[in-house]
Design a protein around this motif. Structure first.
Motif, short mmCIF file in Angstrom:
data_model
loop_
_atom_site.label_atom_id
_atom_site.label_comp_id
_atom_site.label_asym_id
_atom_site.label_seq_id
_atom_site.Cartn_x
_atom_site.Cartn_y
_atom_site.Cartn_z
N ALA A 1 116.18 46.34 30.75
CA ALA A 1 116.93 45.96 31.96
C ALA A 1 116.15 46.36 33.21
O ALA A 1 115.53 47.42 33.25
CB ALA A 1 118.30 46.64 31.95
N THR A 2 116.17 45.51 34.21
CA THR A 2 115.53 45.64 35.53
C THR A 2 114.02 45.44 35.48
O THR A 2 113.36 45.49 36.51
CB THR A 2 115.84 46.99 36.22
N PHE A 3 113.45 45.20 34.29
CA PHE A 3 112.00 45.00 34.18
C PHE A 3 111.70 43.61 33.61
O PHE A 3 112.52 43.02 32.90
CB PHE A 3 111.37 46.05 33.27
N GLN B 1 113.71 54.93 42.67
CA GLN B 1 114.61 54.10 41.87
C GLN B 1 113.91 53.58 40.62
O GLN B 1 114.52 53.50 39.55
CB GLN B 1 115.10 52.90 42.71
N LEU B 2 112.65 53.24 40.76
CA LEU B 2 111.89 52.71 39.61
C LEU B 2 111.73 53.75 38.51
O LEU B 2 111.94 53.45 37.32
CB LEU B 2 110.52 52.22 40.09
N ILE B 3 111.35 54.97 38.88
CA ILE B 3 111.05 55.99 37.87
C ILE B 3 112.26 56.29 36.97
O ILE B 3 112.12 56.32 35.74
CB ILE B 3 110.49 57.26 38.53
N PRO B 4 113.47 56.51 37.53
CA PRO B 4 114.62 56.72 36.63
C PRO B 4 114.89 55.52 35.72
O PRO B 4 115.27 55.70 34.56
CB PRO B 4 115.78 56.96 37.60
N ASP B 5 114.72 54.30 36.24
CA ASP B 5 114.91 53.12 35.41
C ASP B 5 113.89 53.08 34.27
O ASP B 5 114.22 52.71 33.13
CB ASP B 5 114.79 51.85 36.25
N LEU B 6 112.66 53.46 34.56
CA LEU B 6 111.63 53.48 33.52
C LEU B 6 111.92 54.55 32.48
O LEU B 6 111.77 54.32 31.27
CB LEU B 6 110.25 53.70 34.16
N VAL B 7 112.35 55.72 32.94
CA VAL B 7 112.70 56.79 32.01
C VAL B 7 113.84 56.35 31.10
O VAL B 7 113.83 56.58 29.88
CB VAL B 7 113.08 58.07 32.78
N GLU B 8 114.84 55.67 31.67
CA GLU B 8 115.96 55.17 30.87
C GLU B 8 115.49 54.14 29.85
O GLU B 8 115.94 54.12 28.70
CB GLU B 8 117.01 54.55 31.79
N ALA B 9 114.55 53.28 30.27
CA ALA B 9 114.01 52.26 29.35
C ALA B 9 113.26 52.89 28.20
O ALA B 9 113.13 52.28 27.12
CB ALA B 9 113.09 51.32 30.12
N LEU B 10 112.78 54.13 28.40
CA LEU B 10 112.06 54.85 27.34
C LEU B 10 112.96 55.85 26.62
O LEU B 10 112.48 56.82 26.03
CB LEU B 10 110.84 55.56 27.94
N GLY B 11 114.25 55.61 26.68
CA GLY B 11 115.19 56.42 25.91
C GLY B 11 115.73 57.63 26.62
O GLY B 11 116.42 58.46 26.02
#
Length: 316
Positions: A185-187, A284-294
């Protein structure tokens, strides 16, 4: 503003005012290499103003800059001078220098050549987000980022950091995204990728400006190749390449991000605007990326890198 980011988690017990940070960095302000000094590293004003502040606060985000200068001594030049010195010893003593003496002659050659060597400089941006307790280093490799962190730990009493760890390895997540053809999501997945096999051949396949939602790419994943680099775009605003170690490389803020940029008539205003825009997007990007990586994986209260850096500093 930023090109490559390695993200660290700041330990829970550290805090400091901007004034205290400024004082710590001032003790290690950058100075040029001396005549026989091969390397020099120190802190410089992020804005580039001579004698300016070493800590810049923009929208509650803190920006620093480390300058590293080293002298370039080609190995062939050192070798030639060492051989000349060895020949002088042989003519004077009638015997060739031994291993130990040859090493000493090489050190002598380096000292002789350093005052005549050209210098090369590199600047590394550092960004601290005190509220989220994150530290970001703009460096091309994890090794260089770790070197910058070591200087930071040395400057700030009580600072401990660790590389931000995610529950899922970046390589595993990227393989799943490519195999399924679905980005998190978001990527969105872009058109650049590197795949590498784990066998003894270490085969590498690189795609550039190429669709990645193909059977060919999925076949590579199926046969055991794993992504080491994958180009992604976040919300149509920021493009970057994610590496297998979780580094963010080749950051590119797309035009939509700069729609309200004030322009560059005033250098200080432009610096503030660039910093505010870049950090505003990335927080905003970094938390979304961390979430995408579990999500973030925490192994304990004390960041593991802290002890490693303390040991290295004691040994230095």
């Amino acid at each position: 503003m930023f090109k490559n980011l390695t993200v660290y988690r700041i330990g829970p017990d550290w805090s400091a005012t901007v004034a205290a940070m400024e004082e710590g960095l001032a003790k290690a302000r950058f100075a040029e290499c001396g005549a026989t000094q091969a390397l020099s590293a120190g802190w410089v004003p992020p804005r580039g103003h001579a004698h300016g502040a070493l800590v810049e606060s923009v929208g509650a985000q803190l920006l620093l800059a480390l300058m590293v200068e080293h002298k370039l001594l080609p190995g062939a030049v050192v070798k030639r001078r060492t051989e000349e010195l060895a020949q002088q010893v042989e003519r004077a003593s009638g015997r060739k220098p031994g291993k130990k003496q040859t090493k000493e002659l090489k050190e002598q050659a380096v000292l002789e050549l350093l005052p005549m060597a050209f210098t090369k400089r590199a600047s590394f941006k550092v960004w601290l987000d005190p509220q989220r307790r994150l530290l970001m280093v703009d460096a091309g490799s994890a090794t260089r980022a770790s070197d910058v962190v070591m200087h930071l730990v040395k400057a700030f009493d009580g600072l401990s950091v660790a590389p931000l760890q995610t529950a899922q390895a970046a390589a595993t997540a990227m393989a799943e995204w490519l195999a399924s053809g679905e980005a998190p999501a978001t990527f969105s997945v872009d058109r650049e990728c590197e795949l590498k096999s784990d066998d003894e051949l270490k085969s590498v396949v690189r795609y550039a400006r190429h669709r990645l939602d193909t059977d060919e790419v999925r076949q590579h994943i199926t046969t055991g190749k794993r992504p080491t680099r994958l180009a992604l775009t976040w919300q149509g605003r920021v493009s970057f390449v994610l590496t297998e170690t979780g580094q963010i490389k080749k950051l590119d803020f797309l035009d939509v991000v700069f729609e309200n940029h004030p322009g560059r008539a005033d250098a200080d205003a432009a610096f503030d605007a660039d910093a505010a825009i870049a950090t505003g997007e990335l927080v905003q990007l970094i938390p979304d990326l961390v979430e995408a990586l579990g999500g973030e994986q925490r192994s304990g209260d004390t960041p593991p890198l802290a002890g490693q850096l303390e040991s290295e500093l004691k040994a230095a």
